[in-house]
Each structure stands twice: as C-alpha cells, then as structure tokens.
Design an enzyme around this catalytic site. Sequence first.
Site, short mmCIF file in Angstrom:
data_model
loop_
_atom_site.label_atom_id
_atom_site.label_comp_id
_atom_site.label_asym_id
_atom_site.label_seq_id
_atom_site.Cartn_x
_atom_site.Cartn_y
_atom_site.Cartn_z
N THR A 1 40.76 44.39 56.24
CA THR A 1 40.68 42.38 56.33
C THR A 1 42.03 42.58 56.79
OG1 THR A 1 41.38 41.98 54.89
CG2 THR A 1 39.01 40.61 55.68
N THR B 1 34.74 32.76 53.76
CA THR B 1 33.70 32.74 53.70
C THR B 1 32.72 31.75 54.14
OG1 THR B 1 34.71 33.49 51.19
CG2 THR B 1 32.55 32.39 51.13
N LYS C 1 43.48 35.21 44.85
CA LYS C 1 44.26 35.97 45.36
C LYS C 1 45.24 36.75 45.85
CE LYS C 1 43.79 40.42 46.45
NZ LYS C 1 43.32 41.72 45.86
N ASN D 1 48.90 38.09 45.14
CA ASN D 1 49.64 39.20 45.42
C ASN D 1 51.03 39.07 46.39
OD1 ASN D 1 48.02 41.00 45.21
ND2 ASN D 1 47.33 42.09 46.64
N HIS E 1 67.19 38.50 28.53
CA HIS E 1 66.78 36.26 28.23
C HIS E 1 65.42 36.14 27.82
CE1 HIS E 1 65.80 32.46 29.64
NE2 HIS E 1 67.76 32.68 28.98
N ARG F 1 63.18 34.29 29.23
CA ARG F 1 62.46 33.69 30.29
C ARG F 1 62.33 34.56 31.37
NH1 ARG F 1 62.80 30.46 26.51
NH2 ARG F 1 65.27 29.76 27.12
N CYS G 1 48.29 45.73 50.76
CA CYS G 1 47.55 44.51 50.19
C CYS G 1 48.53 43.35 49.72
CB CYS G 1 46.99 44.45 48.81
SG CYS G 1 45.97 45.82 48.39
N LYS H 1 53.64 54.19 46.91
CA LYS H 1 54.15 53.91 45.09
C LYS H 1 54.50 54.78 43.97
CE LYS H 1 50.35 52.05 43.13
NZ LYS H 1 50.10 50.75 42.07
N ARG I 1 49.72 55.65 52.93
CA ARG I 1 49.50 54.45 54.16
C ARG I 1 50.35 53.62 54.17
NH1 ARG I 1 43.63 53.80 53.40
NH2 ARG I 1 44.38 53.27 51.16
N1 SAJ Z 1 56.90 47.78 44.18
C1 SAJ Z 1 58.10 47.73 43.82
N2 SAJ Z 1 58.73 46.98 43.02
C2 SAJ Z 1 58.18 46.26 41.66
C3 SAJ Z 1 56.48 46.94 41.37
C4 SAJ Z 1 56.01 47.36 42.80
O1 SAJ Z 1 58.92 47.76 45.16
O2 SAJ Z 1 58.90 46.27 40.62
C5 SAJ Z 1 56.26 48.02 45.28
C6 SAJ Z 1 55.66 49.60 45.14
O3 SAJ Z 1 56.57 50.82 45.01
C7 SAJ Z 1 54.58 49.58 46.35
C8 SAJ Z 1 54.44 47.87 46.25
O4 SAJ Z 1 55.49 47.23 45.43
O5 SAJ Z 1 55.25 49.92 47.00
C9 SAJ Z 1 52.91 47.41 45.95
O6 SAJ Z 1 52.56 47.33 44.67
P1 SAJ Z 1 52.02 47.29 43.38
O7 SAJ Z 1 52.07 48.95 42.04
O8 SAJ Z 1 52.65 46.43 42.75
O9 SAJ Z 1 50.71 47.11 43.75
P2 SAJ Z 1 48.87 47.83 44.32
O10 SAJ Z 1 49.97 46.97 46.15
O11 SAJ Z 1 48.55 48.34 44.35
O12 SAJ Z 1 48.06 46.72 44.23
C10 SAJ Z 1 48.30 45.52 43.98
C11 SAJ Z 1 47.81 44.36 42.65
N3 SAJ Z 1 48.55 42.85 42.94
C12 SAJ Z 1 49.29 42.63 41.80
O13 SAJ Z 1 49.86 43.37 41.21
C13 SAJ Z 1 49.19 41.36 42.18
C14 SAJ Z 1 46.26 44.87 42.75
O14 SAJ Z 1 46.19 44.05 41.35
C15 SAJ Z 1 45.34 44.31 43.88
O15 SAJ Z 1 44.24 44.17 43.57
C16 SAJ Z 1 45.94 44.58 45.36
O16 SAJ Z 1 47.12 44.87 45.08
C17 SAJ Z 1 44.95 44.09 45.96
O17 SAJ Z 1 44.33 44.84 46.06
O18 SAJ Z 1 45.68 42.99 46.27
#
Ligand code: SAJ
Length: 422
Positions: A88, A129, A215, A219, A253, A255, A269, A335, A342
């Site tokens: 999507t 949906t 969802k 994200n 901290h 919290r 995502c 990452k 991509r």
């Molecule tokens: N990133 C940072 N700083 C951080 C954490 C991540 O800059 O502290 C960056 C990463 O380098 C990367 C991007 O964020 O460029 C995203 O990476 P990620 O590991 O946070 O997430 P994704 O895109 O690989 O997967 C996410 C996940 N969502 C969450 O953690 C809430 C995964 O559980 C989802 O299923 C997935 O998106 C999806 O398919 O939507």
Amino acid sequence: MYDKKFQTISMVGLGYIGLPTAALFASRKVKVIGVDVNQKAVDTINKGEIHIVEPDLDMIVHAAVTEGYLKATTTPEPAEAFLVAVPTPFKEGNVPDLKYIESAAKSIAPVLEKGNLVILESTSPVGATEQMAKWLADARPDLTFPQSHGNNADVQIAHCPERVLPGKVVTELVSNDRVIGGMSDKANDMAIALYKTFVEGECITTDSRTAEMAKLTENSFRDVNIAFANELSLICDELDINVWELIELANRHPRVNILQPGAGVGGHCIAVDPWFIVDSAPEQAKIIKMARDVNNYKPQWVVEKVKAAITDVQSQNPDKNLSNITVACLGMAFKPDIDDLRESPAMQIVKDIAKIGCQVAAVEPNIHELPESIDHSHVSLNDLSKGLENADIVVVLVKHKQFIEQAEYLKQHSCIIDAVGI
Ligand code: SAJ
C-alpha cells in the site's frame, strides 16, 4: 467459537510478509496456494527457493514446497480463506494508493465461495477493509458480505495487520500478538481459528477500523519518538553538546526512554504509514506530520554537514579541487546489519554527496555490488580499510556491527561526521 480447521488457504502477495506467512501455514500442514503477479517470484518459489532476503525463510519455503503444502501461481484458485498482503504505497501528495488492494480483491472475487473468509493484512488507511469489502460485493452480487449481512454473510471479512520486524519476520510472526479487526463477530471467530494455526501470541479482536488505526499508530509512535531524538541531535549540534551522552544520561530517568538519532528514517513502513493518518485527519495529526518532516529533513542536514566539511578541507588545502576530495560513506542500508537499500536515507545521502562532485568511497559490508541507480563514475564500493585509505572526510551513516567493532580506529580520523553515534 469457530472450531473448523482450515485445510486450504490462499495468500495473495508473496513478498516480505506474504511469503513467510504462507510458508508458516504450510509448515503446519495447511495447503497454501500462493498468488503473485510476478511470474519470476512464482517460478522461484515453485523451485523451493526464495526471492527475498530473510533469515530462516529459505529452509521453511524449501520444506513447504517439497512436501507439497505450498505452491505458487499467478491466477487465484478457490480456497477456504484468502489473505491479502500486497503493498500500500502512497501517491503524489502523500495520499495512500489502494490500487494493489483493489486489483487483489478483483482477482479473487471470481473464485470466492459461500463460507470463505477474506483477510486484509496489508498496512492500510482507516476504512480500507470496508472499501475492499465493497469491491468484493460489487464483483459478486450473488454472495452476501458482512457490511450488509453481519454474522449471516456468505463471505466474512477482517483486517489483521502484520507487525513483524524485517530481519526477525519468522520468529515474530509466531510470537507476536495479533490484532484482529473483523467486520462481524463471526469474522473475528474465523480469523482467530485461522491464525491459531501457527500464532503463539495472543489474538485480540476489535473492529476493522480500530485494527487499521492500531497498526498505523504503532509505526507513528516510533516515528514520532525517532523524530524527537533527531531533533535533539540538531539542537545539541547547535549547542555543542554530545547528543549520545545526553540521551544516555536522560535515559537513566525511570520514565524516560529516548530512541537513537540517525541519518533519517527509512524502510517501507515507518516512513510511510504516518502519512495515512495525516491524510485521514490533516487538521488533527499535527505532531505526526511534524515528526515526518523532522525525520525527512535529517538526510539533508547530514549532507549540509558534509558540504561544510568539504569547505574546511579546501580551506586547509587550497590545491584540492572537488574532484580529488574523497568522502568515505560508511553504510548504505536503511538500518543496521541488513542488506536492504530500499527507501534508505543513507543511500540518498551517498547519491547527494556524489552530486556535489567529489569522490565517494562507499562501504557497505552487506552488499557485493552497487545498485544501478548510483552514479558509478563518482561512487565506488570498498571494504572498510580501502574505503578509509584516502578519505578526507568520513561519514558514518549506519550503525553496522563491523563499524562498531572499529569505533576506536574510526575516531582517530581527523574529519569524521558520525550520524549514528558509533
Ligand atoms: N531508527 C532510528 N532510530 C531508532 C530506531 C530506528 O533512526 O532509534 C531508524 C532505522 O535506522 C530505520 C527506521 O528507523 O531507518 C525504521 O527502522 P525500525 O527498525 O524502527 O523499523 P522497521 O521499519 O524495520 O519495522 C517497523 C516495525 N514497527 C515498529 O517497531 C513499531 C515493525 O514491527 C513493523 O511490522 C514494520 O515497521 C512494518 O512492517 O510496518
């Protein structure tokens, strides 16, 4: 309670989510018909091989195909349940594009039968949906659907978003909790029965719109938190404070739990899904929109830092012109410790630095050749020591384990821009 066991299911879309999900059903001895428009992917899977990189997936797919529980095809066939896991993307103006869901719905409609369950797994804007249900009902006026007949409908429909982390898909598919958003109670019961085939996490039910929003919220939560960290990195740069030390201190901290600044937010995502919320409620989604803007700006900020460093190098070495300045770029993936380029901010930065006119010595230990979209006359692919050899400037863009291991060595370079806190 729905106590029937699903014997034959169809997975529509055999990508990063669809293929592992199909393979897990097949590993539990459910007959799976995988459908994809990509003939090459279909052929690869039917040979028991995979067309994507994901740990452990090759073994499961190979076993599923050789044991006869998984087959792939380009044309839908009748099944008891259909799971739709297609992309999507968004179109111009960050508006969600449902064209793949629409064509998936239209392709399965002719083979739908009374008693079927259709599940939308693709991350979707709120209402998608219900829209899919409408496309199905329009295509099959001879069947009834939950929007008009609720629990008594011939075909039941639910949204069940995937939430797995690339690189950990196989384990997270089994262990994560699943949110199930049925368009009726019956749809929820059927979907629980289906997912319980392999899901060990809890299956929690709600309606389809809340499941869609859940969802997107997950994200967006992460995007907003990363934006906070990225904004701190800009503020600290201005105030001459080490942002990594600052975050470590603040996180003491009980919290406070700040995420890590980086070169930007990539992947398919987190950099996309928040826009679905912004598009649905632009007046209200102020922080979510701003987080996207902050994270989108970060790669440009890194490039500005590199430009300033180039000016410094030139002022110290007046005989150096742009073409004999070398910038080593460490990391190109979106990452750490993956090969996926991509939607990668690091990759965008490499391209933008190459456009300045200097030489870029790219170091990406997880790939063997540069993608075609890179300007090969300005960018070369190197191992770490070769990449650093003649570098005037070193930019760390991804926190790959190979770079962390060399952190002490890297620190000795006279001009280093560390976007990830190596
Ligand atoms: N990133 C940072 N700083 C951080 C954490 C991540 O800059 O502290 C960056 C990463 O380098 C990367 C991007 O964020 O460029 C995203 O990476 P990620 O590991 O946070 O997430 P994704 O895109 O690989 O997967 C996410 C996940 N969502 C969450 O953690 C809430 C995964 O559980 C989802 O299923 C997935 O998106 C999806 O398919 O939507």
